[in-house]
Design an enzyme around this catalytic site. Sequence first.
Site, PDB file in Angstrom:
ATOM      1  N   SER A  65      38.640  41.824  47.838  1.00 48.46           N
ATOM      2  CA  SER A  65      39.660  41.779  46.795  1.00 48.46           C
ATOM      3  C   SER A  65      39.784  43.140  46.122  1.00 48.46           C
ATOM      4  CB  SER A  65      39.257  40.731  45.762  1.00 48.46           C
ATOM      5  OG  SER A  65      39.947  40.939  44.556  1.00 48.46           O
TER       6      SER A  65
ATOM      7  N   TYR B 268      33.758  36.722  39.645  1.00 46.49           N
ATOM      8  CA  TYR B 268      34.484  36.687  40.916  1.00 46.49           C
ATOM      9  C   TYR B 268      34.526  38.091  41.533  1.00 46.49           C
ATOM     10  CZ  TYR B 268      38.477  36.445  44.093  1.00 46.49           C
ATOM     11  OH  TYR B 268      39.284  36.551  45.195  1.00 46.49           O
TER      12      TYR B 268
END
Length: 364
Positions: free
Chosen positions: A191, A204
């Site tokens: 990500s 996250y």
Amino acid sequence: MSALSKSLRVCFEILNELYTAVGAGVLVIGLTAASLVFAFSRDKQRITANKKKVVIITGCDSGIGFSLAQHAAECGFTVIATFLSLDSKGSKEIKRLYGGYIIQIQLNITDSTSIRNAVQTLEHYLSKNPGYSLHALVNNAGVMVFGEFEWQTEKLIKHQIDVNFLGTLKLTNAFCCLLRHHKGRVITVSSHCALANLPGISIYGATKAALSSWSDGLRVEMAKYGVQILTFIPGSFATESNIMGRQLQNVQEMHDNFTAEQHHFYSDYFKRYNIYLSFITPPSEPQKIQDENLYKVFEGTLLDKYPDAVYKHEPLRYKLYHMLFKYSPVVLRDYFITKFMQMPEYTPNTSTDDDFEDLSCDGN
Ligand SMILES: *[C@@H]1O[C@H](CO)[C@@H](O)[C@H](O)[C@H]1NC(C)=O
Ligand SMILES: *[C@@H]1O[C@H](CO)[C@@H](O)[C@H](O)[C@H]1NC(C)=O
Ligand SMILES: *[C@@H]1O[C@H](CO)[C@@H](O)[C@H](O)[C@H]1NC(C)=O
């Protein structure tokens, strides 16, 4: 004599180190130049997709996995799509659109039995279809809990680490044997927040950074076995996936676990924060992401004969932000990030609650 020989030896060692350093420097420059030339010349070498190449993609219930599975099938690969639940809307939709053309299996990457079953299913499939090989494992499954770090309970923190990081490692480990035998590749979906973490998703982001780092080490280990390791960084599609599917329950859990002091401190801000987030709702029906560039970059991960270490899909807006984030002084960077996230503003609780004096930090 012995003092002289000692200092001579020191001199020699220093010279030797210098030689080694200069030599290494020249070598590195030479190799970099050569590898650049090499990289450009082999840039366009592509393999062709066909039915005999099997691609297995995890987390196809929604969002990116749901979309990539369809795209890989359209490229011509045999796709095995894994779903946390075969009753999910995504699973049913792929079945409706592709029938048996995309093979579906249930897989919970935090569960060892479920992982073993998936490996056995694939092994069985490959032995039934001689000439077929495992081309790629796409580690896509992941979860995200949105909320400031202090609000997240141990359970929520653990869940994100268990699925995103440990689950991916456990699954990849179970596939190592097949990957070595078939000289397959591992494509791990990371990500943008692995590169620049963001408020509200610090955990996250940390799990994704861990995946990127792990991939870096693993790449070198596996290269000698002909297994290629790479990461794929898609743009943000949180709003188009169900990655925050449990957000409402998670907010409830955070709120239920607040101490009296936290209730007092965060009450109104927490409410506004989550009202703001509630506008980020997943689509009621899973939809294939419409973004040509995303698929172009993804095709590179599957088809480049000599894949890069990192494949980044970055809309122009993101490129701009990342440049700003990267080259600004921290104060400015943090200001830009706050603007970028557009979260509600925190305002202190000014209520003169008589009990406030009693609110302590020991958790009661
Ligand atoms: C996945 O597996 C873990 C470990 O066995 C289990 O605790 C969890 O409930 C499972 N999740 C689902 C959705 O089945
Ligand atoms: C935290 O919240 C969850 C869900 O609302 C609840 O089941 C759990 O008991 C709470 N934990 C504590 C320590 O209060
Ligand atoms: C201030 O704290 C009290 C609890 O001590 C809470 O009931 C109230 O909603 C809070 N107000 C704001 C503006 O956060």
